[in-house]
Design a protein around this motif. Structure first.
Motif: not given
Length: 204
Positions: A170-177, A83-92, A191-194
């Motif tokens: 910056d190397g900090k955990m900010v979300k969990m799923y 889904k990230l790829q379909k949205r053109g998201i690359e910086d991860y 939600m992860v993708v968003s």
């Protein structure tokens, strides 16, 4: 005239709603520093916390002998990437820490990943090359997730949490799923993708 005015008003409302929907703000749920690390991935490359900084990454704990949650977790992560790829998201990046490092050599991890239809394997880092004690302590300190070797010597399974966790640039955990659920629809892939998309839009 009243009809034209009503149409104009409805257009304005619709535009406002669409604008609001397109500007979802990223909100962190956690602010936990990931412990510094440097380990070997499935390609034999050294991957460190510092080398991952500058982009967000989504992490998880798995092992190749897992007969329960790891295969569906890995599949769910491929769905996130698709889904990230379909949205053109690359910086991860995607980071999976083996919780059975004695068994999971780089070659074993590479063979494990090859079983999945991964949209872009270059963004995956399956890490190993540390002790069992290390990964148990790392998981607890850095992500508050349980990892424990089964005390039964005849059982090769490792007890571990099934969460995905989002780490910021910056190397900090900010979300969990939930990375796994009995009902696949309860895994919040969208939600992860968003969240990743919103974070990148606001911070990169």
């Amino acid at each position: 005239m009243k009809s034209k005015a009503l149409i104009f008003f409805l257009c304005l409302v619709s535009a406002a709603v669409l604008s609001a929907c397109g500007n979802v703000k990223f909100k962190a749920d956690y602010n936990v520093e990931i412990q510094t690390f440097e380990h070997e991935n499935q390609r034999g490359e050294q991957v460190s916390l510092d080398s991952l900084k500058g982009k967000p990454w989504i992490g998880m704990y798995i092992f190749t002998k897992c007969v329960s949650v790891c295969p569906p977790m890995t599949f769910n992560m491929t769905q996130v990437q698709e889904k990230l790829q379909k949205r053109g998201i690359e910086d991860y990046n995607i980071v999976a820490f083996s919780v059975d490092p004695e068994t999971d050599t780089p070659d074993v991890l590479a063979n494990y990943l090859a079983k999945y239809n991964v949209p872009d394997a270059s963004k995956w880092n399956l890490l190993t090359g540390y002790s069992q004690t290390y990964i148990e302590q790392f998981a607890e300190k850095s992500t508050k997730i349980l990892v424990r070797k089964n005390p039964d010597p005849n059982d090769d399974q490792v007890i571990h949490g099934n969460q995905f966790f989002l780490v910021d640039k910056d190397g900090k955990m900010v979300k969990m799923y939930n990375g796994y659920a009995d009902n696949a629809e309860d895994v919040p892939i969208d939600m992860v993708v968003s969240d990743i998309e919103s974070y990148i839009d606001e911070n990169l």
